[in-house]
Write a protein that holds these residues in place. Structure first.
Motif, PDB file in Angstrom:
ATOM      1  N   HIS A 140      -6.155  -8.123   2.369  1.00  0.00           N
ATOM      2  CA  HIS A 140      -5.626  -9.283   3.063  1.00  0.00           C
ATOM      3  C   HIS A 140      -4.958  -8.824   4.368  1.00  0.00           C
ATOM      4  CE1 HIS A 140      -3.337 -13.024   3.733  1.00  0.00           C
ATOM      5  NE2 HIS A 140      -4.241 -13.590   2.939  1.00  0.00           N
ATOM      6  N   VAL A 141      -5.062  -9.661   5.392  1.00  0.00           N
ATOM      7  CA  VAL A 141      -4.568  -9.249   6.716  1.00  0.00           C
ATOM      8  C   VAL A 141      -3.044  -9.144   6.735  1.00  0.00           C
ATOM      9  CG1 VAL A 141      -6.551 -10.205   7.949  1.00  0.00           C
ATOM     10  CG2 VAL A 141      -4.591 -11.675   7.447  1.00  0.00           C
ATOM     11  N   SER A 142      -2.361  -9.833   5.853  1.00  0.00           N
ATOM     12  CA  SER A 142      -0.896  -9.812   5.857  1.00  0.00           C
ATOM     13  C   SER A 142      -0.318  -8.686   5.010  1.00  0.00           C
ATOM     14  CB  SER A 142      -0.343 -11.150   5.357  1.00  0.00           C
ATOM     15  OG  SER A 142      -0.739 -11.386   4.020  1.00  0.00           O
ATOM     16  N   VAL A 143      -1.186  -7.817   4.467  1.00  0.00           N
ATOM     17  CA  VAL A 143      -0.744  -6.738   3.586  1.00  0.00           C
ATOM     18  C   VAL A 143      -1.157  -5.397   4.174  1.00  0.00           C
ATOM     19  CG1 VAL A 143      -0.935  -5.735   1.265  1.00  0.00           C
ATOM     20  CG2 VAL A 143      -0.914  -8.221   1.553  1.00  0.00           C
ATOM     21  N   THR A 144      -0.257  -4.451   4.098  1.00  0.00           N
ATOM     22  CA  THR A 144      -0.540  -3.077   4.509  1.00  0.00           C
ATOM     23  C   THR A 144      -0.939  -2.267   3.277  1.00  0.00           C
ATOM     24  OG1 THR A 144       1.047  -3.203   6.320  1.00  0.00           O
ATOM     25  CG2 THR A 144       0.401  -1.004   5.581  1.00  0.00           C
ATOM     26  N   TYR A 145      -2.049  -1.521   3.387  1.00  0.00           N
ATOM     27  CA  TYR A 145      -2.567  -0.751   2.260  1.00  0.00           C
ATOM     28  C   TYR A 145      -2.525   0.738   2.611  1.00  0.00           C
ATOM     29  CZ  TYR A 145      -4.495  -5.341   1.054  1.00  0.00           C
ATOM     30  OH  TYR A 145      -4.656  -6.683   0.774  1.00  0.00           O
ATOM     31  N   ASN A 146      -1.784   1.489   1.823  1.00  0.00           N
ATOM     32  CA  ASN A 146      -1.734   2.937   1.991  1.00  0.00           C
ATOM     33  C   ASN A 146      -2.484   3.583   0.832  1.00  0.00           C
ATOM     34  OD1 ASN A 146      -0.142   2.515   4.226  1.00  0.00           O
ATOM     35  ND2 ASN A 146       1.765   3.126   3.245  1.00  0.00           N
ATOM     36  N   TYR A 147      -3.544   4.317   1.184  1.00  0.00           N
ATOM     37  CA  TYR A 147      -4.334   4.978   0.130  1.00  0.00           C
ATOM     38  C   TYR A 147      -3.491   6.055  -0.544  1.00  0.00           C
ATOM     39  CZ  TYR A 147      -7.711   8.074  -2.058  1.00  0.00           C
ATOM     40  OH  TYR A 147      -8.363   8.878  -2.955  1.00  0.00           O
ATOM     41  N   MET A 148      -3.545   6.081  -1.896  1.00  0.00           N
ATOM     42  CA  MET A 148      -2.749   7.037  -2.654  1.00  0.00           C
ATOM     43  C   MET A 148      -3.609   8.065  -3.378  1.00  0.00           C
ATOM     44  SD  MET A 148       0.227   6.059  -1.831  1.00  0.00           S
ATOM     45  CE  MET A 148       1.165   7.132  -2.882  1.00  0.00           C
ATOM     46  N   PHE A 149      -4.591   7.637  -4.171  1.00  0.00           N
ATOM     47  CA  PHE A 149      -5.417   8.578  -4.934  1.00  0.00           C
ATOM     48  C   PHE A 149      -6.645   7.841  -5.465  1.00  0.00           C
ATOM     49  CE2 PHE A 149      -2.561   6.580  -7.903  1.00  0.00           C
ATOM     50  CZ  PHE A 149      -3.345   6.326  -9.010  1.00  0.00           C
ATOM     51  N   SER A 150      -7.572   8.611  -6.017  1.00  0.00           N
ATOM     52  CA  SER A 150      -8.757   8.060  -6.686  1.00  0.00           C
ATOM     53  C   SER A 150      -8.720   8.458  -8.160  1.00  0.00           C
ATOM     54  CB  SER A 150     -10.046   8.548  -6.017  1.00  0.00           C
ATOM     55  OG  SER A 150     -10.171   9.952  -6.183  1.00  0.00           O
TER      56      SER A 150
END
Length: 382
Positions: A245-255
């Motif tokens: 969503h454009v209003s959310v910031t996503y920081n990749y953590m792990f797989s």
């Protein structure tokens, strides 16, 4: 003839007719102490009947003797005593009933007139609030209870009000050089056994840096976590993000590696991987994931969706039943694999990677949330 309880009493003869009309009870007054009070009542009753029939009777004509009188006295006394006891029991029973009825009635009256806090402000708090706000908050009646359109607007405004109050507390605390307030963190299940993120170390680091902050952790499905983040019920979430969503910031953590498992009671459990046909896997009952139903199936296998769950714990239960196969994180399923209760099926073929992100709103103002994100990113980078 007059009928007495001990037999027939012969009618009197030889008396003039005018004497029969003049009979009074004093003519039968008992002599001495032979007759008791009970016998007096009996004789008086007989006299009353005789007087009603205008019959002239005298005591000596009744044929009573002393022995007979004593027998009549004894029998009548016993009968009168039994009758008296019966009347006494009835009277006591009636009295107890009246007392109990009186208490019950008083109790009901007291309950009916009891004043509750709701009575002090009205019997319907919701209606009182609606009158104060001037809008109808909810629909209630025979069709059920549901929030109205105006009520939803008021509810959303209240949530924003609470958020503003919490942000105000955080700002005041930061001006004093400390972090205060609440932090709501949402995460999917089966994360505690994942060594790729070390959530225990993240929580420990955050608690040391913000000891005055109250941390709330909620475990839920990815759909509900993402929705809760948009609705400002969570400050930070850790979950797979399928749709951003454009209003959310996503920081990749792990797989996270996912493998296809079956239980020990499944027909595939004792077969070698090279003997398992793709058709057998496709035709097996599959424990799918509710948040992947609209996405491309894992490993590009079009499994027939027999059931759908949102949590890894639910998937594990279905697999352990021996009736279903399904995907689980390898670290989460390892304990059952070590105990011989399930195994991975063709691990090199049927596998995929689940990508996890730390999500938070772009305009997030909660300072404790930013401190939590910093701790998570620092530990994940190390």
């Amino acid at each position: 003839r007059l009928r007495h309880r001990r037999g027939l009493v012969p009618a009197l003869s030889g008396e003039p007719p005018h004497d029969r009309c003049g009979l009074h009870a004093h003519g039968l007054q008992p002599q001495g102490h032979i007759l008791s009070r009970t016998t007096k009542r009996c004789v008086g009753h007989c006299v009353s009947q005789a007087h009603a029939q205008r019959t002239d009777l005298r005591r000596e004509h009744l044929g009573f003797h002393q022995a007979t009188d004593r027998g009549v006295e004894t029998d009548d006394a016993q009968g009168q005593g039994d009758q008296y006891e019966s009347h006494e029991r009835a009277a006591h029973g009636l009295q107890r009933h009246q007392q109990r009825y009186g208490k019950d009635r008083a109790q009901r009256t007291k309950q009916q007139h009891r004043v509750t806090p709701a009575d002090a402000v009205g019997n319907d708090p919701e209606r009182n609030l609606e009158n104060r706000l001037g809008v109808r908050l909810c629909e209630r009646g025979r069709k059920g209870f549901h929030i109205s359109e105006q009520g939803q607007v008021i509810y959303d405004a209240i949530l924003r009000l609470f958020t503003s109050i919490e942000n105000f507390r955080g700002i005041v605390g930061s001006t004093r050089g400390q972090l205060v307030g609440d932090l709501h963190f949402g995460v999917v299940d089966a994360v505690a056994t994942n060594s790729s993120i070390h959530m225990d170390r993240v929580i420990s680091s955050f608690s040391n840096s913000a000891p005055e902050v109250t941390l709330y952790i909620d475990i839920s499905s990815p759909q509900l976590l993402h929705q809760g983040l948009l609705e400002e019920r969570y400050h930070v979430v850790l979950t797979p993000m399928l749709r951003k969503h454009v209003s959310v910031t996503y920081n990749y953590m792990f797989s996270e590696r996912q493998l296809l498992y079956c239980g020990k009671d499944n027909t595939l459990f004792h077969l070698q991987d090279d003997r398992i046909l793709g058709e057998e896997i496709v035709n097996s009952q599959y424990a799918g994931r509710s948040y992947l139903l609209e996405s491309k199936p894992p490993s590009a296998i079009d499994f027939p969706q027999r059931t759908a769950v949102a949590h890894m714990e639910s998937t594990a239960l279905l697999i352990l039943s021996g009736k279903y196969i399904g995907y689980l994180p390898d670290h989460f399923a390892q304990r059952w694999v070590d105990n011989g209760l399930m195994r991975a099926i063709c691990a090199e073929t049927y596998t995929f990677e689940d990508l996890f992100y730390l999500g938070y709103r772009v305009q997030e103002t909660n300072r404790a949330a930013h401190r939590f994100i910093e701790c998570a990113e620092l530990i994940n980078s190390n």
